[in-house]
Design a protein around this motif. Structure first.
Motif: not given
Length: 222
Positions: A99, A135, A138, A165, A169, A173
């Protein structure tokens, strides 16, 4: 021989004093004209009021509403489970999904109230708003998966991938907000702002300007 005739200058004797004064006149006129041209040139090109350094700094920000100052590559490791047929069929998927997150400054929030100019020390102090974190992006094409289960249906596999997924994410973060990465991002942001402001101020004629950058909540250096 008559002595008076000896003291009387001959009409053929050359006279050098007057021609010398006449030949110097063009040079005097040239020097005077050169001085006049230099004076007019100075009046035309002499340094004028340099204006407002804060206005110069704000103009430098207008061209880039958002400034990306730092990016980080992360590799969150996540796992999901799936149960079907009343618990008789169990499957598990472990995933490593690369990511990328970016840290950016919203320059539209930086106004005059966040700047202070010290003319005596040629120092511009700038207070920045908090960094924004994008954000996570990915890269599922480079993801690595490890699946466990005797029988994994297509539906179960799709669900495990979707769940991983979402988990990746969320985890990316959280990782992006850790103090180490935030510290690196703030340092990069300060250096970027120094360069973005010091160069326009130098071009505008303010000379060697020192730009001091801080974030909200940080102590203002003396």
């Amino acid at each position: 021989m008559d002595p008076d005739r000896l003291n009387t200058p001959s009409p053929h004797t050359p006279r050098t004093a007057a021609p010398a004064r006449i030949s110097a006149l063009p040079w005097l006129l040239f020097i005077g004209a050169l001085a006049l041209v230099a004076w007019f040139g100075w009046q035309l090109w002499k340094p004028k009021d340099l204006g407002d350094p804060l206005a110069t700094s704000l103009v430098a920000f207008e061209k880039q509403d958002k400034l990306t100052v730092f990016s980080a590559q992360l590799a969150p490791v996540v796992a999901s489970d799936d149960t079907r047929l009343l618990g008789l069929v169990r499957s598990r998927q472990v995933a490593v999904i690369p990511a990328r997150v970016e840290y950016a400054l919203d320059l539209s929030q930086v106004g005059r109230d966040r700047m202070r100019w010290n003319a005596a020390t040629k120092t511009l102090a700038v207070r920045l708003p908090p960094l924004g974190i994008s954000r996570p992006n990915l890269d599922e094409a480079r993801a690595q998966y490890l699946r466990e289960g005797v029988w994994i249906t297509r539906e179960a596999q799709d669900k495990l991938t979707r769940d991983n997924t979402q988990l990746a994410e969320r985890l990316a973060t959280e990782q992006a907000g850790n103090p180490v990465l935030m510290g690196l991002a703030r340092t990069a942001a300060k250096e970027a702002i120094r360069q973005n402001l010091s160069i326009p101020l130098q071009v505008a004629g303010f000379g060697d300007v020192q730009v001091v950058v801080t974030f909200d909540g940080e102590p203002n250096p003396a």
